[in-house]
Scaffold this motif. Structure first.
Motif, mmCIF file in Angstrom:
data_model
loop_
_atom_site.group_PDB
_atom_site.id
_atom_site.type_symbol
_atom_site.label_atom_id
_atom_site.label_comp_id
_atom_site.label_asym_id
_atom_site.label_seq_id
_atom_site.Cartn_x
_atom_site.Cartn_y
_atom_site.Cartn_z
ATOM 1 N N ALA A 58 31.365 39.385 39.596
ATOM 2 C CA ALA A 58 32.451 40.793 39.548
ATOM 3 C C ALA A 58 32.009 41.522 40.963
ATOM 4 O O ALA A 58 32.839 42.107 41.546
ATOM 5 C CB ALA A 58 32.474 41.173 38.424
ATOM 6 N N ALA A 59 30.560 41.812 40.963
ATOM 7 C CA ALA A 59 30.303 42.694 42.135
ATOM 8 C C ALA A 59 30.714 42.242 43.512
ATOM 9 O O ALA A 59 31.181 42.975 44.187
ATOM 10 C CB ALA A 59 28.914 43.223 41.949
ATOM 11 N N THR A 60 30.285 41.019 43.752
ATOM 12 C CA THR A 60 30.917 40.546 45.050
ATOM 13 C C THR A 60 32.269 40.408 45.201
ATOM 14 O O THR A 60 32.683 40.873 46.465
ATOM 15 C CB THR A 60 30.256 38.784 44.981
ATOM 16 O OG1 THR A 60 29.118 38.922 44.430
ATOM 17 C CG2 THR A 60 30.606 38.074 46.347
ATOM 18 N N HIS A 61 32.968 40.182 44.185
ATOM 19 C CA HIS A 61 34.374 40.333 44.484
ATOM 20 C C HIS A 61 34.979 41.537 44.798
ATOM 21 O O HIS A 61 35.741 41.949 45.327
ATOM 22 C CB HIS A 61 35.206 39.655 43.350
ATOM 23 C CG HIS A 61 36.610 39.585 43.391
ATOM 24 N ND1 HIS A 61 37.156 38.669 43.912
ATOM 25 C CD2 HIS A 61 37.710 40.459 42.797
ATOM 26 C CE1 HIS A 61 38.597 38.924 44.089
ATOM 27 N NE2 HIS A 61 38.855 40.083 43.384
ATOM 28 N N GLN A 62 34.403 42.601 43.892
ATOM 29 C CA GLN A 62 34.629 44.195 44.169
ATOM 30 C C GLN A 62 34.303 44.420 45.534
ATOM 31 O O GLN A 62 35.300 45.109 46.301
ATOM 32 C CB GLN A 62 33.967 45.036 43.272
ATOM 33 C CG GLN A 62 34.491 44.800 41.642
ATOM 34 C CD GLN A 62 35.913 45.327 41.311
ATOM 35 O OE1 GLN A 62 36.153 45.999 41.845
ATOM 36 N NE2 GLN A 62 36.498 44.040 40.822
ATOM 37 N N SER A 63 33.066 44.195 46.029
ATOM 38 C CA SER A 63 32.874 44.759 47.601
ATOM 39 C C SER A 63 33.564 44.074 48.529
ATOM 40 O O SER A 63 33.667 44.342 49.586
ATOM 41 C CB SER A 63 31.334 44.359 47.596
ATOM 42 O OG SER A 63 31.074 43.127 47.472
ATOM 43 N N ALA A 64 33.839 42.633 48.219
ATOM 44 C CA ALA A 64 34.721 41.702 49.239
ATOM 45 C C ALA A 64 36.194 41.649 49.068
ATOM 46 O O ALA A 64 36.931 41.028 49.688
ATOM 47 C CB ALA A 64 34.173 40.370 49.196
ATOM 48 N N ALA A 65 36.649 42.671 48.215
ATOM 49 C CA ALA A 65 37.964 42.792 47.810
ATOM 50 C C ALA A 65 38.825 43.066 48.870
ATOM 51 O O ALA A 65 39.964 42.235 49.176
ATOM 52 C CB ALA A 65 38.165 43.828 46.823
ATOM 53 N N ALA A 66 38.552 43.555 49.911
ATOM 54 C CA ALA A 66 39.246 43.975 51.002
ATOM 55 C C ALA A 66 39.406 42.757 52.041
ATOM 56 O O ALA A 66 39.991 42.426 53.012
ATOM 57 C CB ALA A 66 38.931 45.168 51.769
ATOM 58 N N ALA A 67 38.092 42.004 52.196
ATOM 59 C CA ALA A 67 37.777 40.965 53.025
ATOM 60 C C ALA A 67 38.492 39.605 52.510
ATOM 61 O O ALA A 67 39.281 39.575 51.745
ATOM 62 C CB ALA A 67 36.142 40.600 52.854
ATOM 63 N N THR A 68 38.733 38.526 53.540
ATOM 64 C CA THR A 68 39.319 37.402 53.297
ATOM 65 C C THR A 68 38.607 36.464 52.403
ATOM 66 O O THR A 68 39.338 35.784 51.493
ATOM 67 C CB THR A 68 39.833 36.840 54.615
ATOM 68 O OG1 THR A 68 38.659 36.842 55.405
ATOM 69 C CG2 THR A 68 41.219 37.541 55.025
ATOM 70 N N GLU A 69 37.231 36.445 52.533
ATOM 71 C CA GLU A 69 36.645 35.546 51.776
ATOM 72 C C GLU A 69 35.845 36.110 50.505
ATOM 73 O O GLU A 69 35.470 37.056 50.358
ATOM 74 C CB GLU A 69 35.225 35.154 52.701
ATOM 75 C CG GLU A 69 34.772 33.568 52.200
ATOM 76 C CD GLU A 69 33.713 33.148 52.864
ATOM 77 O OE1 GLU A 69 32.662 32.418 52.533
ATOM 78 O OE2 GLU A 69 33.385 33.855 54.138
#
Ligand code: G1P
Length: 308
Positions: free
Chosen positions: A243-254
């Motif tokens: 969940a944390a990875t997704h939240q932090s990378a939410a703006a990124a493409t990967e």
């Protein structure tokens, strides 16, 4: 041509626990085999997986769990005795559990926690999304939860957990989720998770109940997850990282592993690992059975009015 996402077909059921809350009944019998009315608790869980379209079932077992394998296998001796007597209805009951699903077994060996049990499923599951069903949680068959979770996973990708609102003083018994709403009233996005928090640290009163649909990326995280609460490798900790990875990378493409969503369950659920709830499950399910219900309810009514 875009490929459609893989269909979810595999269910993993961790069943290596010792069942100490039910001693002495569980001294020589796995807790999963304790009957709920006339079926072992574990059969309800396998039936639930099958009802959601998952008929490849892997059980993660341990020592003293042979009866589980026997229950989902043929019993020719019993079958031929019943056939000889012409007892078709009992014969059908005996055959039901062996015809349910394609069963597989792997041993956990060293019980190092729920996260570790799920990791034992990695070679069988491969790189597909899959479901995890905890045997202690019995979801009433009339309140389908797993189907809805599979649907939500197909819509959003990533992983989906089952959440239930509990009283604040109960939160410390569960994994607990920080959430934000989505367009669907029964679906939330999970922004954080904590395993069995102290009341002051609980981000909400949304408790994780034992149903998960997981992205296979969880295995990569679990391999690196350090023991957490109770010195065990916690599935909640690995999901928190997803969940944390997704939240932090939410703006990124990967977006490795995708988001984590929660389906908020409002139906009937019993914790058959708890003696009180186990008894409630039996009484409730027995009352609702066509064959046993009418007589049992009549007795229960007179018992409650005359004896209590
Ligand atoms: C496990 C999970 C916990 C979850 C619970 C649901 O805990 O670690 O996050 O809330 O199942 O039943 P256990 O009850 O096995 O300690």
């Amino acid at each position: 041509m875009t490929q459609s996402p893989p269909k979810i077909t595999k269910a993993v059921i961790p069943a290596a626990g010792l069942g100490t809350r039910f001693l002495p009944a569980t001294k020589a019998t796995p807790k999963e085999m304790l009957p709920v009315v006339d079926k072992p608790a574990i059969q309800y869980v396998v039936e639930e997986a099958v009802a959601a379209g998952l008929d490849d079932v892997l059980m993660v077992t341990g020592r003293n769990k042979r009866p589980l394998e026997d229950h989902f296998d043929r019993n020719y001796e019993l079958e031929s005795a019943l056939a000889k007597k012409g007892d078709e209805s009992r014969l059908a009951k005996v055959q039901e559990s062996s015809d349910l699903a394609t069963m597989h077994y792997v041993r956990q060996g060293d019980p190092r926690g729920l996260g570790h049990a799920v990791l034992c499923a990695a070679p069988h599951v491969g790189r597909e999304p899959f479901a995890v069903l905890l045997g202690d949680d019995l979801i009433d068959p009339r309140d389908p939860l797993l189907q809805r979770m599979v649907e939500v996973q197909e819509e959003h990708g990533g992983s989906v957990i089952a959440l239930m609102e509990v009283a604040p003083e109960q939160v410390h018994l569960y994994g607990c989720a920080a959430v934000k709403p989505t367009g669907d009233s029964d679906v939330v996005e999970v922004t954080g998770l904590v395993e069995k928090p102290e009341p002051a640290d609980a981000p909400s009163n949304y408790a994780i109940i034992g149903r998960y649909v997981l992205d296979p990326h969880i295995f990569d995280i679990l391999r690196k997850t350090e023991p957490g609460r109770g010195g065990e490798i916690q599935l909640t900790d690995a999901l928190q990282q997803l969940a944390a990875t997704h939240q932090s990378a939410a703006a990124a493409t990967e977006k490795i592993g995708g988001p984590v969503h929660g389906v908020v369950f409002e139906g009937r659920r019993y914790d058959t690992g708890d003696r009180g709830d186990y008894l409630r499950a039996i009484v409730r399910l027995a009352c609702e059975r066509e064959d046993l219900g009418p007589d049992f309810k009549a007795w229960l009514r007179s018992y409650v009015t005359e004896e209590m």
